[in-house]
Scaffold this motif. Structure first.
Motif, PDB file in Angstrom:
ATOM      1  N   HIS A  20       0.819  -1.197   0.000  1.00  0.00           N
ATOM      2  CA  HIS A  20       0.000   0.000   0.000  1.00  0.00           C
ATOM      3  C   HIS A  20       0.868   1.268   0.000  1.00  0.00           C
ATOM      4  O   HIS A  20       0.555   2.243  -0.683  1.00  0.00           O
ATOM      5  CB  HIS A  20      -0.950  -0.017   1.194  1.00  0.00           C
ATOM      6  N   HIS A  24       1.372   4.563  -2.895  1.00  0.00           N
ATOM      7  CA  HIS A  24       1.474   6.019  -2.725  1.00  0.00           C
ATOM      8  C   HIS A  24       2.641   6.569  -3.540  1.00  0.00           C
ATOM      9  O   HIS A  24       2.512   7.582  -4.225  1.00  0.00           O
ATOM     10  CB  HIS A  24       1.719   6.377  -1.251  1.00  0.00           C
ATOM     11  N   CYS A 121      -5.520   9.518   3.350  1.00  0.00           N
ATOM     12  CA  CYS A 121      -5.633   8.062   3.316  1.00  0.00           C
ATOM     13  C   CYS A 121      -5.920   7.541   4.715  1.00  0.00           C
ATOM     14  O   CYS A 121      -5.399   8.060   5.699  1.00  0.00           O
ATOM     15  CB  CYS A 121      -4.331   7.452   2.811  1.00  0.00           C
ATOM     16  N   HIS A 125       0.404   1.895   6.756  1.00  0.00           N
ATOM     17  CA  HIS A 125       1.615   2.135   5.969  1.00  0.00           C
ATOM     18  C   HIS A 125       2.849   1.697   6.733  1.00  0.00           C
ATOM     19  O   HIS A 125       2.803   1.514   7.942  1.00  0.00           O
ATOM     20  CB  HIS A 125       1.718   3.629   5.644  1.00  0.00           C
TER      21      HIS A 125
HETATM   22 ZN   LIG Z   1      -2.403   4.993   2.196  1.00  0.00          ZN
END
Ligand SMILES: [Zn+2]
Length: 156
Positions: A20, A24, A121, A125
């Protein structure tokens, strides 16, 4: 942060913070290289992921190579990934919030990757970009105005 959402994400074993976070960086790198928008649709999984972009053609071999290299250079800088919270009004001035869930609440969570990227978001992360490992584009294709990029990270 919406705690229920957090729990939901954590309980989903397919969810992979490395993948993920790579998404980004890939999005920001696409924006910088091609002045396109961030991916409008994606499928992020541990084994391999894909991101779709509104784009007028497929990428050339050279562009794929450069994109791959640029993403890995950002990862290798070991940038700090952190969250910041903004009011909805502040966030609206800086970001396109059209992909934010309706129930996102009054505070908007923004994920910053060093000075490289900032994006609203609610996901999970890595804390440093080197945790992502080596980014690898598997393939790209183009159909009906959509560029699809498939990528993977090292298995562990
Ligand atoms: Zn994210």
């Amino acid at each position: 942060m919406n705690e229920d959402l957090n729990q939901e994400i954590k309980s989903n074993k397919q969810y992979n913070p490395q993948m993920h976070s790579a998404e980004h960086i890939l999005n920001q790198t696409m924006v910088r290289m091609f002045s396109c928008g961030r991916s409008f649709s994606n499928h992020i999984e541990k084994k391999k992921s894909k991101c779709d972009y509104h784009f007028d053609r497929n990428l050339t071999e050279e562009e794929i190579e450069l994109l791959n290299k640029n993403v890995n250079e950002v990862i290798q800088q070991d940038l700090i990934v952190k969250e910041e919270f903004y009011s909805k009004d502040e966030a609206l001035k800086m970001f396109n919030l059209s992909r934010l869930p309706e129930d996102a609440g009054e505070k908007v969570r923004v994920i910053k990757i060093g000075e490289y990227d900032a994006c609203p978001c609610s996901g999970l992360h890595v804390t440093h970009t080197k945790e992502i490992g080596v980014f690898n584009i598997i393939s790209t294709d183009h159909k009906d105005g959509v560029l699809r990029i498939r990528f993977k990270l090292p298995d562990d």
